[in-house]
Scaffold this motif. Structure first.
Motif, short mmCIF file in Angstrom:
data_model
loop_
_atom_site.label_atom_id
_atom_site.label_comp_id
_atom_site.label_asym_id
_atom_site.label_seq_id
_atom_site.Cartn_x
_atom_site.Cartn_y
_atom_site.Cartn_z
N TYR A 154 0.86 -1.27 0.07
CA TYR A 154 0.09 0.16 0.02
C TYR A 154 0.82 1.12 0.04
O TYR A 154 2.00 1.27 0.61
N ALA A 155 0.42 2.26 -0.62
CA ALA A 155 1.14 3.65 -0.47
C ALA A 155 -0.12 4.52 0.07
O ALA A 155 -1.22 4.52 -0.26
N GLY A 156 0.51 5.16 1.29
CA GLY A 156 -0.27 6.41 1.80
C GLY A 156 -0.44 7.48 1.02
O GLY A 156 0.56 8.21 0.64
N LYS A 157 -1.72 7.64 0.47
CA LYS A 157 -1.92 9.01 -0.36
C LYS A 157 -1.55 10.28 0.47
O LYS A 157 -1.92 10.62 1.63
N ASN A 158 -0.75 11.06 0.01
CA ASN A 158 -0.22 12.27 0.54
C ASN A 158 0.84 11.93 2.02
O ASN A 158 0.42 12.59 3.13
N GLY A 159 1.40 10.81 1.77
CA GLY A 159 2.24 10.39 2.97
C GLY A 159 1.52 10.08 4.19
O GLY A 159 0.66 9.09 4.08
N ILE A 160 2.07 10.04 5.33
CA ILE A 160 1.33 9.91 6.66
C ILE A 160 -0.04 10.27 6.82
O ILE A 160 -0.64 9.51 7.39
N ILE A 161 -0.39 11.30 6.33
CA ILE A 161 -1.81 11.73 6.23
C ILE A 161 -2.75 10.61 5.80
O ILE A 161 -3.61 10.28 6.18
N GLY A 162 -2.28 9.73 4.53
CA GLY A 162 -3.11 8.93 3.97
C GLY A 162 -3.27 7.67 5.00
O GLY A 162 -4.13 6.99 5.02
N THR B 170 -5.53 8.62 7.71
CA THR B 170 -7.10 8.69 7.33
C THR B 170 -7.39 7.64 6.63
O THR B 170 -8.55 7.27 6.05
N GLU B 171 -6.63 6.59 6.45
CA GLU B 171 -6.90 5.22 6.00
C GLU B 171 -7.24 5.53 4.17
O GLU B 171 -7.98 4.77 3.88
N ASP B 172 -6.47 6.44 3.76
CA ASP B 172 -6.66 6.65 2.26
C ASP B 172 -5.31 6.11 1.64
O ASP B 172 -4.64 6.61 1.57
N LEU B 173 -5.69 4.61 1.49
CA LEU B 173 -4.59 4.01 1.04
C LEU B 173 -4.69 3.53 -0.55
O LEU B 173 -5.65 3.40 -0.89
N ILE B 174 -3.63 3.45 -1.18
CA ILE B 174 -3.65 3.21 -2.47
C ILE B 174 -3.10 1.53 -2.54
O ILE B 174 -1.81 1.28 -2.29
N ASP B 175 -3.81 0.64 -3.07
CA ASP B 175 -3.48 -0.74 -3.46
C ASP B 175 -2.63 -0.80 -4.55
O ASP B 175 -3.19 -0.53 -5.79
N THR B 176 -1.26 -0.77 -4.45
CA THR B 176 -0.78 -0.68 -5.70
C THR B 176 -0.71 -2.08 -6.51
O THR B 176 -0.40 -2.17 -8.06
N SER B 177 -1.20 -3.06 -6.00
CA SER B 177 -1.42 -4.42 -6.82
C SER B 177 -2.28 -4.39 -7.88
O SER B 177 -2.36 -4.92 -8.74
N LYS B 178 -3.14 -3.34 -7.62
CA LYS B 178 -4.42 -2.82 -8.74
C LYS B 178 -3.66 -1.92 -10.03
O LYS B 178 -4.50 -1.81 -10.88
N GLU B 179 -2.73 -1.55 -9.66
CA GLU B 179 -2.10 -0.70 -10.71
C GLU B 179 -1.17 -1.65 -11.71
O GLU B 179 -1.09 -2.94 -11.68
N SER B 180 -1.38 -1.44 -13.00
CA SER B 180 -0.87 -2.18 -14.23
C SER B 180 0.51 -2.02 -14.17
O SER B 180 1.31 -1.27 -13.42
N ASN B 181 1.14 -3.10 -14.71
CA ASN B 181 2.72 -3.44 -14.66
C ASN B 181 3.44 -1.89 -15.47
O ASN B 181 4.54 -1.38 -15.01
N ALA B 182 2.65 -1.27 -16.38
CA ALA B 182 3.35 -0.23 -17.05
C ALA B 182 3.13 0.92 -16.20
O ALA B 182 4.01 2.02 -15.96
N ASP B 183 2.16 1.20 -15.37
CA ASP B 183 2.09 2.21 -14.46
C ASP B 183 3.18 2.15 -12.97
O ASP B 183 3.82 3.07 -12.95
#
Length: 248
Positions: free
Chosen positions: A14-22, A25-38
């Protein structure tokens, strides 16, 4: 990218959106859903690809609930490793998260990744971030000097470039990478300003070269230790508010 290749050993990243703020606030980006190209494109994307912030978590004694919130978010998403890049304050946050998670019976492997353009973290030779700013300052100093030199005969003879660096002069020192034919005077935060020597050096450069470029760290001090640009105010991190040393 590594997690994609070894999905049998590494879970969700996971990547926290806007760093520690994410993370808070549980605003997490699931990088496994991103394409290999991204994911590949991140190698050529500015470091703020997931957003960033300037936010300092207070001490455990003052705001323990904030740290507990962080641990609860990690537990909810089955996160066992916390990688946090930044400077000294970020390293301190990692330590507190590690200590508190132990007491909450959910031990987190908190790993600090050194990253600061000031290049002033202990036991770190070259911090990620410093190389790019060093190149920027060197090029900016060179270009500004060429500009001043072109007008020096009839106009401006002095150019002052203020750079970051509260207690460490690495960024200012990068201006010394310019060609020796360019007259540059550099003021460091580690060395108290000797006004007479400084002015004598500038006058000599103007006499010999026709102009002079001055690169000064924001943290440059008088011999008694006072900042040249201290404004008697403090930022959100509790540090003395600096800025505006160039006019001084």
């Amino acid at each position: 990218e590594t997690a994609h290749k070894h999905s049998d050993q590494i879970g969700t990243v996971y990547a926290g959106k806007n760093g520690i703020i994410g993370a808070l606030t549980e605003d997490l980006i699931d990088t496994s859903k991103e394409s290999n190209a991204d994911i590949q494109s991140l190698k050529h994307t500015p470091s703020g690809g997931f957003g960033s912030c300037r936010y300092k978590m207070k001490s455990l004694e003052i705001n323990k609930a904030e740290y507990e919130r962080l641990i609860k978010v990690f537990r909810a998403h089955d996160i066992g490793y916390f990688f946090y890049n930044g400077g000294g304050d970020s390293a301190d946050t990692c330590l507190k998260v590690s200590q508190l998670s132990e007491s909450m019976k959910y031990p987190i492997q908190a790993i600090h990744i050194p990253k600061t353009i000031d290049n002033d973290l202990p036991i770190t030779d070259n911090c990620p971030g410093f190389g790019s700013v060093a190149k920027y300052i060197a090029v900016s100093t060179m270009e500004a000097s060429f500009d001043v030199a072109s007008m020096a005969a009839t106009s401006t003879k002095i150019f002052v470039l203020e750079v970051m660096g509260r207690h460490a002069g690495w960024i200012a020192a990068a201006a010394g990478l310019v060609d020796d034919s360019i007259p540059v005077v550099i003021l460091f935060p580690e060395v108290g300003l000797d006004k007479n020597k400084f002015l004598a050096k500038v006058k000599r450069n103007v006499k010999v070269f026709g102009y002079c470029t001055i690169v000064v760290s924001e943290g440059t001090k008088w011999p008694d230790g006072r900042f040249l640009a201290e404004q008697n105010t403090h930022d959100d991190f509790g540090h003395a508010q600096l800025g505006g040393v160039a006019p001084v």
